[in-house]
Design a protein around this motif. Sequence first.
Motif, mmCIF file in Angstrom:
data_model
loop_
_atom_site.group_PDB
_atom_site.id
_atom_site.type_symbol
_atom_site.label_atom_id
_atom_site.label_comp_id
_atom_site.label_asym_id
_atom_site.label_seq_id
_atom_site.Cartn_x
_atom_site.Cartn_y
_atom_site.Cartn_z
ATOM 1 N N PRO A 108 -83.880 -34.277 -18.631
ATOM 2 C CA PRO A 108 -84.540 -32.899 -18.661
ATOM 3 C C PRO A 108 -85.954 -33.079 -18.294
ATOM 4 O O PRO A 108 -86.574 -33.979 -19.076
ATOM 5 C CB PRO A 108 -84.496 -32.022 -19.666
ATOM 6 N N ILE A 109 -86.720 -32.560 -17.392
ATOM 7 C CA ILE A 109 -88.154 -32.450 -17.103
ATOM 8 C C ILE A 109 -88.398 -30.940 -16.850
ATOM 9 O O ILE A 109 -87.716 -29.976 -16.564
ATOM 10 C CB ILE A 109 -88.411 -33.323 -15.838
ATOM 11 N N ARG A 110 -89.835 -30.719 -17.141
ATOM 12 C CA ARG A 110 -90.408 -29.349 -16.880
ATOM 13 C C ARG A 110 -91.417 -29.579 -15.981
ATOM 14 O O ARG A 110 -92.362 -30.095 -16.197
ATOM 15 C CB ARG A 110 -90.848 -28.954 -18.131
ATOM 16 N N VAL A 111 -91.587 -28.584 -15.075
ATOM 17 C CA VAL A 111 -92.664 -28.444 -14.262
ATOM 18 C C VAL A 111 -94.111 -27.906 -15.113
ATOM 19 O O VAL A 111 -93.845 -27.130 -15.660
ATOM 20 C CB VAL A 111 -92.473 -27.335 -12.933
ATOM 21 N N VAL A 112 -95.042 -28.446 -15.054
ATOM 22 C CA VAL A 112 -96.397 -28.207 -15.646
ATOM 23 C C VAL A 112 -97.574 -27.809 -14.924
ATOM 24 O O VAL A 112 -98.331 -27.167 -15.342
ATOM 25 C CB VAL A 112 -96.667 -29.233 -17.064
ATOM 26 N N GLU A 113 -97.272 -28.042 -13.603
ATOM 27 C CA GLU A 113 -98.413 -27.997 -12.426
ATOM 28 C C GLU A 113 -97.759 -27.949 -11.282
ATOM 29 O O GLU A 113 -97.043 -28.908 -10.983
ATOM 30 C CB GLU A 113 -99.581 -28.660 -12.676
ATOM 31 N N LEU A 114 -98.360 -27.210 -10.232
ATOM 32 C CA LEU A 114 -97.790 -27.560 -8.655
ATOM 33 C C LEU A 114 -98.634 -27.032 -8.103
ATOM 34 O O LEU A 114 -99.475 -26.028 -8.237
ATOM 35 C CB LEU A 114 -96.451 -26.783 -8.523
ATOM 36 N N ASP A 115 -98.833 -27.438 -6.583
ATOM 37 C CA ASP A 115 -99.859 -26.843 -5.687
ATOM 38 C C ASP A 115 -98.704 -27.197 -4.311
ATOM 39 O O ASP A 115 -97.700 -27.479 -4.344
ATOM 40 C CB ASP A 115 -101.087 -27.470 -5.551
ATOM 41 N N GLU A 116 -99.506 -26.828 -3.087
ATOM 42 C CA GLU A 116 -98.655 -27.278 -1.930
ATOM 43 C C GLU A 116 -98.159 -28.536 -1.634
ATOM 44 O O GLU A 116 -97.062 -28.692 -1.023
ATOM 45 C CB GLU A 116 -99.679 -26.860 -0.833
ATOM 46 N N ALA A 117 -98.780 -29.508 -2.211
ATOM 47 C CA ALA A 117 -98.558 -30.769 -1.740
ATOM 48 C C ALA A 117 -97.667 -31.630 -2.923
ATOM 49 O O ALA A 117 -97.004 -32.731 -2.756
ATOM 50 C CB ALA A 117 -99.898 -31.722 -1.484
ATOM 51 N N THR A 118 -98.059 -31.269 -4.272
ATOM 52 C CA THR A 118 -97.536 -31.935 -5.318
ATOM 53 C C THR A 118 -96.867 -31.068 -6.646
ATOM 54 O O THR A 118 -97.040 -30.079 -6.516
ATOM 55 C CB THR A 118 -98.714 -32.929 -6.113
ATOM 56 N N VAL A 119 -95.895 -31.613 -7.205
ATOM 57 C CA VAL A 119 -95.556 -31.107 -8.415
ATOM 58 C C VAL A 119 -95.664 -32.053 -9.814
ATOM 59 O O VAL A 119 -95.216 -33.267 -9.653
ATOM 60 C CB VAL A 119 -94.069 -30.992 -8.205
ATOM 61 N N LYS A 120 -96.332 -31.469 -10.706
ATOM 62 C CA LYS A 120 -96.641 -32.429 -11.922
ATOM 63 C C LYS A 120 -95.324 -31.857 -12.752
ATOM 64 O O LYS A 120 -95.093 -30.987 -13.051
ATOM 65 C CB LYS A 120 -97.738 -32.058 -12.646
ATOM 66 N N VAL A 121 -94.760 -33.182 -13.533
ATOM 67 C CA VAL A 121 -93.548 -32.836 -14.443
ATOM 68 C C VAL A 121 -93.783 -33.439 -15.645
ATOM 69 O O VAL A 121 -94.478 -34.475 -15.636
ATOM 70 C CB VAL A 121 -92.176 -33.193 -13.760
ATOM 71 N N ASP A 122 -93.268 -33.049 -16.597
ATOM 72 C CA ASP A 122 -93.150 -33.568 -17.968
ATOM 73 C C ASP A 122 -91.793 -33.975 -18.545
ATOM 74 O O ASP A 122 -90.944 -32.928 -18.582
ATOM 75 C CB ASP A 122 -93.956 -32.679 -18.748
ATOM 76 N N ALA A 123 -91.649 -35.151 -19.088
ATOM 77 C CA ALA A 123 -90.365 -35.378 -19.524
ATOM 78 C C ALA A 123 -90.426 -35.471 -20.796
ATOM 79 O O ALA A 123 -89.445 -35.889 -21.693
ATOM 80 C CB ALA A 123 -89.823 -36.861 -18.913
ATOM 81 N N ASN A 124 -91.513 -35.146 -21.568
ATOM 82 C CA ASN A 124 -91.622 -35.276 -23.110
ATOM 83 C C ASN A 124 -90.816 -33.861 -23.621
ATOM 84 O O ASN A 124 -90.908 -32.865 -22.840
ATOM 85 C CB ASN A 124 -93.060 -34.821 -23.584
ATOM 86 N N HIS A 125 -90.323 -34.064 -24.962
ATOM 87 C CA HIS A 125 -89.647 -32.902 -25.335
ATOM 88 C C HIS A 125 -90.720 -31.905 -25.729
ATOM 89 O O HIS A 125 -91.842 -32.337 -26.029
ATOM 90 C CB HIS A 125 -88.992 -33.170 -26.394
#
Length: 145
Positions: A108-125
């Motif tokens: 499981p991963i969670r989206v923590v930030e996004l813009d038109e070009a990128t998506v930042k995801v976090d795999a930490n619980h």
Amino acid sequence: MTEVKPGDTVRINYAGRLTDGTSFDTSEGREPLQFTLGEGQVIPGLEAHVAGMAPGEKSTVTIPSDQAYGPHRAEAIQTLERTKVPAGLDIEVGTQLQAKTADGTMMPIRVVELDEATVKVDANHPLAGKDLIFDVELVEIVKAA
């Protein structure tokens, strides 16, 4: 009086909160949580705390992060090109996704930030790196080892 030992199956009522008092989970309004000691079904610190309790006993325990969900790992946060996210997938900050690891398991991963070009995801619980406080009541020993 009978005390819980490894291999016993138990049922507990609990309320979990962060050190700042924020509640994150409770068994209130649900059936008690059932698990078998020694099988890794709950976080290690909670399992260790329940060992030795007797039915009807209530207590409070503070579980350090290393006995809960582990440390928050910076390397578990990654920025992906937006093209790596399946087209048509409606995502926003907080969206939960699944990623396939190198060995083929799903994580499981969670989206923590996004813009038109990128998506930042976090795999930490979400509770990684946090000390947890639990109010625990041992309801019963369902099956002794």
